[in-house]
Design a protein around this motif. Structure first.
Motif, PDB file in Angstrom:
ATOM      1  N   ARG A   1       1.012  -1.230  -0.096  1.00  0.00           N
ATOM      2  CA  ARG A   1      -0.039   0.157  -0.149  1.00  0.00           C
ATOM      3  C   ARG A   1       0.889   1.326  -0.238  1.00  0.00           C
ATOM      4  O   ARG A   1       0.648   2.179  -0.678  1.00  0.00           O
ATOM      5  N   PHE A   2       1.909   1.131   0.834  1.00  0.00           N
ATOM      6  CA  PHE A   2       2.901   2.388   0.864  1.00  0.00           C
ATOM      7  C   PHE A   2       3.350   2.568  -0.664  1.00  0.00           C
ATOM      8  O   PHE A   2       3.621   3.738  -1.221  1.00  0.00           O
ATOM      9  N   SER A   3       3.697   1.421  -1.468  1.00  0.00           N
ATOM     10  CA  SER A   3       4.525   1.823  -2.630  1.00  0.00           C
ATOM     11  C   SER A   3       3.514   2.192  -3.555  1.00  0.00           C
ATOM     12  O   SER A   3       3.654   2.993  -4.350  1.00  0.00           O
ATOM     13  N   GLU A   4       1.930   1.975  -3.351  1.00  0.00           N
ATOM     14  CA  GLU A   4       0.893   2.248  -4.281  1.00  0.00           C
ATOM     15  C   GLU A   4       0.846   3.901  -3.904  1.00  0.00           C
ATOM     16  O   GLU A   4       0.495   4.630  -5.013  1.00  0.00           O
ATOM     17  N   LEU A   5       0.771   4.183  -2.748  1.00  0.00           N
ATOM     18  CA  LEU A   5       0.506   5.618  -2.513  1.00  0.00           C
ATOM     19  C   LEU A   5       1.780   6.442  -2.947  1.00  0.00           C
ATOM     20  O   LEU A   5       1.302   7.709  -3.509  1.00  0.00           O
ATOM     21  N   GLU A   6       2.945   5.877  -2.658  1.00  0.00           N
ATOM     22  CA  GLU A   6       4.009   6.685  -3.280  1.00  0.00           C
ATOM     23  C   GLU A   6       3.747   6.795  -4.550  1.00  0.00           C
ATOM     24  O   GLU A   6       4.096   7.925  -5.228  1.00  0.00           O
ATOM     25  N   LEU A   7       3.647   6.033  -5.680  1.00  0.00           N
ATOM     26  CA  LEU A   7       3.634   5.988  -6.990  1.00  0.00           C
ATOM     27  C   LEU A   7       2.510   7.177  -7.205  1.00  0.00           C
ATOM     28  O   LEU A   7       2.510   7.984  -8.093  1.00  0.00           O
ATOM     29  N   GLN A   8       1.261   6.915  -6.563  1.00  0.00           N
ATOM     30  CA  GLN A   8       0.046   7.926  -6.867  1.00  0.00           C
ATOM     31  C   GLN A   8       0.182   9.186  -6.539  1.00  0.00           C
ATOM     32  O   GLN A   8      -0.059  10.191  -7.145  1.00  0.00           O
ATOM     33  N   HIS A   9       1.137   9.308  -5.311  1.00  0.00           N
ATOM     34  CA  HIS A   9       1.125  10.973  -4.798  1.00  0.00           C
ATOM     35  C   HIS A   9       2.658  11.386  -4.702  1.00  0.00           C
ATOM     36  O   HIS A   9       2.826  12.625  -4.444  1.00  0.00           O
ATOM     37  N   LYS A  10       3.716  10.736  -5.258  1.00  0.00           N
ATOM     38  CA  LYS A  10       4.999  11.147  -5.264  1.00  0.00           C
ATOM     39  C   LYS A  10       4.991  12.528  -6.013  1.00  0.00           C
ATOM     40  O   LYS A  10       5.696  13.537  -5.504  1.00  0.00           O
ATOM     41  N   ALA A  11       4.309  12.808  -7.214  1.00  0.00           N
ATOM     42  CA  ALA A  11       4.842  14.231  -7.999  1.00  0.00           C
ATOM     43  C   ALA A  11       4.220  15.209  -7.011  1.00  0.00           C
ATOM     44  O   ALA A  11       4.595  16.212  -6.963  1.00  0.00           O
ATOM     45  N   ALA A  12       2.661  14.983  -6.478  1.00  0.00           N
ATOM     46  CA  ALA A  12       2.413  16.024  -5.831  1.00  0.00           C
ATOM     47  C   ALA A  12       2.923  16.376  -4.712  1.00  0.00           C
ATOM     48  O   ALA A  12       3.098  17.698  -3.957  1.00  0.00           O
ATOM     49  N   ALA A  13       3.346  15.376  -3.636  1.00  0.00           N
ATOM     50  CA  ALA A  13       4.031  15.514  -2.354  1.00  0.00           C
ATOM     51  C   ALA A  13       5.236  16.378  -2.930  1.00  0.00           C
ATOM     52  O   ALA A  13       5.571  17.318  -1.940  1.00  0.00           O
ATOM     53  N   ARG A  14       6.151  15.965  -3.927  1.00  0.00           N
ATOM     54  CA  ARG A  14       7.326  16.670  -4.199  1.00  0.00           C
ATOM     55  C   ARG A  14       6.853  18.086  -4.605  1.00  0.00           C
ATOM     56  O   ARG A  14       7.716  19.128  -4.187  1.00  0.00           O
ATOM     57  N   LYS A  15       5.711  18.359  -5.368  1.00  0.00           N
ATOM     58  CA  LYS A  15       5.637  19.639  -5.588  1.00  0.00           C
ATOM     59  C   LYS A  15       5.150  20.532  -4.566  1.00  0.00           C
ATOM     60  O   LYS A  15       5.491  21.703  -4.365  1.00  0.00           O
ATOM     61  N   ALA A  16       4.369  20.024  -3.587  1.00  0.00           N
ATOM     62  CA  ALA A  16       3.931  20.658  -2.224  1.00  0.00           C
ATOM     63  C   ALA A  16       5.166  20.833  -1.575  1.00  0.00           C
ATOM     64  O   ALA A  16       5.228  22.234  -0.896  1.00  0.00           O
ATOM     65  N   ALA A  17       6.220  20.060  -1.265  1.00  0.00           N
ATOM     66  CA  ALA A  17       7.248  20.046  -0.454  1.00  0.00           C
ATOM     67  C   ALA A  17       8.298  21.647  -1.340  1.00  0.00           C
ATOM     68  O   ALA A  17       8.645  22.334  -0.452  1.00  0.00           O
ATOM     69  N   ARG A  18       8.320  21.432  -2.466  1.00  0.00           N
ATOM     70  CA  ARG A  18       8.995  22.585  -3.138  1.00  0.00           C
ATOM     71  C   ARG A  18       8.107  23.714  -2.953  1.00  0.00           C
ATOM     72  O   ARG A  18       8.568  24.858  -2.742  1.00  0.00           O
ATOM     73  N   TRP A  19       6.727  23.825  -2.964  1.00  0.00           N
ATOM     74  CA  TRP A  19       6.103  24.948  -2.646  1.00  0.00           C
ATOM     75  C   TRP A  19       6.306  25.623  -1.354  1.00  0.00           C
ATOM     76  O   TRP A  19       6.346  26.695  -1.172  1.00  0.00           O
ATOM     77  N   LEU A  20       6.392  24.494  -0.336  1.00  0.00           N
ATOM     78  CA  LEU A  20       6.620  25.070   0.995  1.00  0.00           C
ATOM     79  C   LEU A  20       7.810  25.672   1.272  1.00  0.00           C
ATOM     80  O   LEU A  20       8.052  26.797   1.736  1.00  0.00           O
ATOM     81  N   LEU A  21       8.911  25.356   0.546  1.00  0.00           N
ATOM     82  CA  LEU A  21      10.205  25.633   0.375  1.00  0.00           C
ATOM     83  C   LEU A  21      10.267  27.127  -0.156  1.00  0.00           C
ATOM     84  O   LEU A  21      10.832  28.099   0.431  1.00  0.00           O
ATOM     85  N   ASP A  22       9.761  27.311  -1.193  1.00  0.00           N
ATOM     86  CA  ASP A  22       9.733  28.427  -2.302  1.00  0.00           C
ATOM     87  C   ASP A  22       8.851  29.470  -1.709  1.00  0.00           C
ATOM     88  O   ASP A  22       9.084  30.689  -1.789  1.00  0.00           O
ATOM     89  N   GLU A  23       7.549  29.239  -0.964  1.00  0.00           N
ATOM     90  CA  GLU A  23       6.689  30.494  -0.745  1.00  0.00           C
ATOM     91  C   GLU A  23       6.050  29.965   0.334  1.00  0.00           C
ATOM     92  O   GLU A  23       5.948  31.220   1.084  1.00  0.00           O
ATOM     93  N   GLY A  24       5.536  28.827   0.690  1.00  0.00           N
ATOM     94  CA  GLY A  24       4.674  28.539   2.042  1.00  0.00           C
ATOM     95  C   GLY A  24       5.322  29.050   3.077  1.00  0.00           C
ATOM     96  O   GLY A  24       4.723  29.854   3.970  1.00  0.00           O
ATOM     97  N   LEU A  25       6.607  28.580   3.189  1.00  0.00           N
ATOM     98  CA  LEU A  25       7.198  29.190   4.621  1.00  0.00           C
ATOM     99  C   LEU A  25       7.859  30.478   4.492  1.00  0.00           C
ATOM    100  O   LEU A  25       8.350  30.935   5.450  1.00  0.00           O
ATOM    101  N   GLN A  26       7.826  30.956   3.217  1.00  0.00           N
ATOM    102  CA  GLN A  26       8.466  32.467   3.177  1.00  0.00           C
ATOM    103  C   GLN A  26       7.359  33.510   3.511  1.00  0.00           C
ATOM    104  O   GLN A  26       7.972  34.468   4.226  1.00  0.00           O
ATOM    105  N   ALA A  27       6.193  33.243   3.378  1.00  0.00           N
ATOM    106  CA  ALA A  27       4.976  34.110   3.797  1.00  0.00           C
ATOM    107  C   ALA A  27       4.970  34.601   5.265  1.00  0.00           C
ATOM    108  O   ALA A  27       5.209  33.478   5.849  1.00  0.00           O
ATOM    109  N   PRO A  28       4.509  35.675   5.707  1.00  0.00           N
ATOM    110  CA  PRO A  28       4.383  35.953   6.913  1.00  0.00           C
ATOM    111  C   PRO A  28       3.527  34.921   7.615  1.00  0.00           C
ATOM    112  O   PRO A  28       2.253  34.576   6.987  1.00  0.00           O
ATOM    113  N   ARG A  29       3.737  34.430   8.587  1.00  0.00           N
ATOM    114  CA  ARG A  29       2.863  33.439   9.347  1.00  0.00           C
ATOM    115  C   ARG A  29       1.576  34.087   9.730  1.00  0.00           C
ATOM    116  O   ARG A  29       1.497  35.024  10.523  1.00  0.00           O
TER     117      ARG A  29
END
Length: 154
Positions: A123-151
């Motif tokens: 199930r982990f492998s299935e979830l990873e295949l299904q969501h890897k791109a979105a999770a990487r995109k979300a992590a990139r967004w957090l680093l570039d924008e999400g954590l940069q904005a005033p909290r």
């Protein structure tokens, strides 16, 4: 005015002054405590923000398993800023958290029969295949924008 009236007026004035001084002392203590609490909260937020940056970077560098990273990021985001956690870009972390919430951890994982562990790993492998791109995109967004904005204040 009689001497008694003057003495009572002086005693009353001294009492009012003493009570005012004590009230000022107590208010100063309250202000100091509020300042200390604000400093502790700011330190906590900085620590959580730093931890989120490390986790997001580790997830992007594939130094951290996707499922584990997503779960850790989701939990930290909830404690860091609930509005940021609920942002559309971070939805994948909530999805992976929800999909894996019923899976045993630590000693309970070790106590599982081998077949059950393999089913969960599948199930982990299935979830990873299904969501890897979105999770990487979300992590990139957090680093570039999400954590940069005033909290936002939670």
């Amino acid at each position: 005015m009689s001497a008694l009236s003057i003495a009572l007026l002086a005693a009353g004035s001294l009492l009012v002054l003493a009570l005012a001084a004590y009230a000022l002392y107590l208010w100063r203590r309250v202000w100091q405590q509020q300042k200390a609490l604000a400093a502790a909260e700011q330190e906590r937020q900085q620590r959580l923000g730093g931890d989120l940056r490390v986790l997001a970077g580790s997830l992007l560098d594939e130094q951290l398993p996707l499922i584990e990273g997503a779960i850790r990021i989701k939990v930290l985001l909830d404690n860091y800023d609930i509005h940021l956690s609920n942002h559309a870009h971070c939805q994948v972390f909530h999805t992976l958290f929800a999909e894996t919430s019923g899976i045993p951890t630590h000693a309970a994982w070790k106590a599982l029969p081998r077949d059950a562990r393999r089913q969960h790993e599948k199930r982990f492998s299935e979830l990873e295949l299904q969501h890897k791109a979105a999770a990487r995109k979300a992590a990139r967004w957090l680093l570039d924008e999400g954590l940069q904005a005033p909290r936002a204040q939670s």
